[in-house]
Design a protein around this motif. Structure first.
Motif, short mmCIF file in Angstrom:
data_model
loop_
_atom_site.label_atom_id
_atom_site.label_comp_id
_atom_site.label_asym_id
_atom_site.label_seq_id
_atom_site.Cartn_x
_atom_site.Cartn_y
_atom_site.Cartn_z
N LYS A 25 4.55 2.59 0.92
CA LYS A 25 3.35 4.15 -0.14
C LYS A 25 2.45 3.98 0.91
O LYS A 25 2.17 2.74 -0.25
N GLU A 85 -2.92 13.39 0.95
CA GLU A 85 -3.39 12.17 0.40
C GLU A 85 -2.82 10.89 0.75
O GLU A 85 -3.22 9.91 -0.50
N THR A 86 -1.36 11.11 0.31
CA THR A 86 -0.27 10.00 0.59
C THR A 86 0.29 10.06 1.93
O THR A 86 0.68 11.08 2.57
N TYR A 135 -10.38 11.09 4.56
CA TYR A 135 -10.04 9.94 3.89
C TYR A 135 -10.49 10.07 2.57
O TYR A 135 -10.80 9.02 1.42
N ARG A 184 -1.40 4.61 0.21
CA ARG A 184 -2.71 6.07 -0.51
C ARG A 184 -3.27 6.02 -0.02
O ARG A 184 -4.54 5.12 1.21
N HIS A 219 3.65 7.36 4.29
CA HIS A 219 4.82 6.18 4.31
C HIS A 219 5.12 5.93 5.20
O HIS A 219 4.60 6.58 6.57
N TRP A 221 2.66 11.59 7.06
CA TRP A 221 2.03 11.95 6.25
C TRP A 221 2.48 12.91 5.49
O TRP A 221 3.28 13.65 5.48
N ASP A 222 2.27 13.05 3.69
CA ASP A 222 2.96 13.39 3.00
C ASP A 222 2.91 14.71 2.97
O ASP A 222 1.03 14.74 3.54
#
Length: 379
Positions: A301, A274-275, A331, A303, A277, A269-270
């Motif tokens: 990536k 919200e994003t 989510y 979303r 990888h 998770w970033d």
């Protein structure tokens, strides 16, 4: 971080159904371990060390082709690189690699959960699968495991094989239950196109069993294991209460994990949540040995809409399902009118339960893939 996955790419031979990355030449085994140690140590003081590692999983390939000393060296490098709060360290094993001395060495190195790739006790089925071990070796390894210091272990079974009768499957299950396993992974045979089995099916030399036969196999597995107190908690996984796999459960919950070794996948998770990888190491041992792991392979990536769909599909493969609150809060996802109508239809058929939590019933889990596909495409 939920866990580390370590891919050990060596195998003695190619199983007919397997499409995981592996090599059958072992000359580079120590070179691979040395390179793996470099990859592990390269993560020191990186963003991947900000979360404690809870689980480690040695998969493959055949991790039991490593020596206990090599396993210990890998675990030592992890301990020196990451913050660890380990609950579970699993190593996949093939029955023909197991001895009392080997299990003792692994336990001393730090492994606390054995995953035994039995698949079947039937000599003809093992030959069909092109497994390296015999039926006698499968029995012997479980006898050794039962008197070892491993209190937690799991075994694999494969059902839905061509020409496998219900009686054959029942004998396999009854034999396995004699060893009182706390956890079992039971998989329906899948025909993958790039495998020996896939080629035979494509040429018309082997006919996979009909869907209703596989469904009968599934029902038998669920019924027999439940009678032994081993409950289904995911489509392919069964456990006594408290013996569920921590590592795999983290995958299904969308927690961060890091893959190491050729072909290993990672998910992270970033910071904005919200994003995320997903990436992997290239499935190529020679590339890996040349430090190819420094360049991510197939990085993607993800979303929130994609992540929501993925979490929904992962969550509904588990017996506990997923809550509407998690879907909405994490989510920003709610079911569309068409999806709600589909879920109501499935609930009337006894395949889905809805409310604050959505989950598949036992009948629903039997056809989980079909339900999930219909649910996602109903949007």
């Amino acid at each position: 971080m939920s866990g580390l996955y370590i891919h050990i790419p060596f195998c003695k031979q190619a199983c007919s159904y397997c499409d995981f990355y592996f090599v059958t030449r072992h000359q580079q085994k120590q070179n691979f371990v040395d390179e793996l140690l470099r990859e592990i140590r390269s993560k020191k003081d990186s963003r991947f060390t900000h979360e404690a590692v809870r689980t480690i999983y040695f998969g493959g390939g055949t991790p039991s082709l490593l020596s206990p000393q090599q396993v210990e060296d890998i675990l030592q490098a992890i301990d020196e690189t990451f913050e660890v709060a380990l609950e579970e360290i699993t190593l996949e094993m093939n029955p023909d690699d197991v001895s009392r001395e080997y299990l003792a060495g692994l336990k001393s190195a730090g492994i606390n959960r054995a995953s035994m790739g039995v698949q079947s006790f039937d000599a003809d089925l093992l030959d069909f699968m092109h497994r390296a071990h015999t039926s006698d070796e499968a029995l012997r390894c479980l006898e050794i495991l039962a008197v070892s210091d491993f209190e937690v272990f799991t075994t694999d079974l494969i059902y839905g094989n061509p020409k496998q009768s219900l009686d054959m499957l029942e004998r396999d299950i009854d034999t396995l239950l004699q060893f009182n396993p706390p956890h079992i992974s039971a998989y329906s045979l899948t025909v993958e196109p790039r495998t020996r089995l896939g080629k035979q099916v494509e040429l018309g030399r082997i006919a996979p069993p009909e869907d209703d036969v596989v469904a009968d196999h599934f029902d038998l597995v669920v019924e027999k294991l439940a009678e032994a107190g081993i409950q289904q908690y995911e489509v392919s996984n069964y456990a006594k209460p408290g013996s569920e796999a921590v590592h795999n459960s983290s995958y299904w919950s969308h927690e961060n994990y890091l893959g190491l070794g050729p072909a290993a996948h990672s998910f992270w998770w970033d910071e904005d949540l919200e994003t995320a990888h997903r990436w992997s190491n290239k499935p190529d041992l020679n590339h890996y040995l040349e430090s190819g792991w420094t360049s991510p392979h197939d990085k993607e990536k993800l979303r929130l809409p994609t992540l929501a769909e993925e979490r929904l599909m992962l969550g509904l493969r588990t017996a506990k399902g997923i809550t509407l609150e998690e879907l909405k809060q994490r989510y920003e996802f709610t079911f569309s009118p068409k999806q709600k109508a589909y879920l109501q239809q499935m609930e009337k058929q006894g395949k889905v339960e809805t409310g604050e939590r959505v989950r598949l019933t036992k009948q629903g889990l039997k056809i989980a893939d079909a339900i999930l596909l219909d649910l996602v495409t109903a949007a």
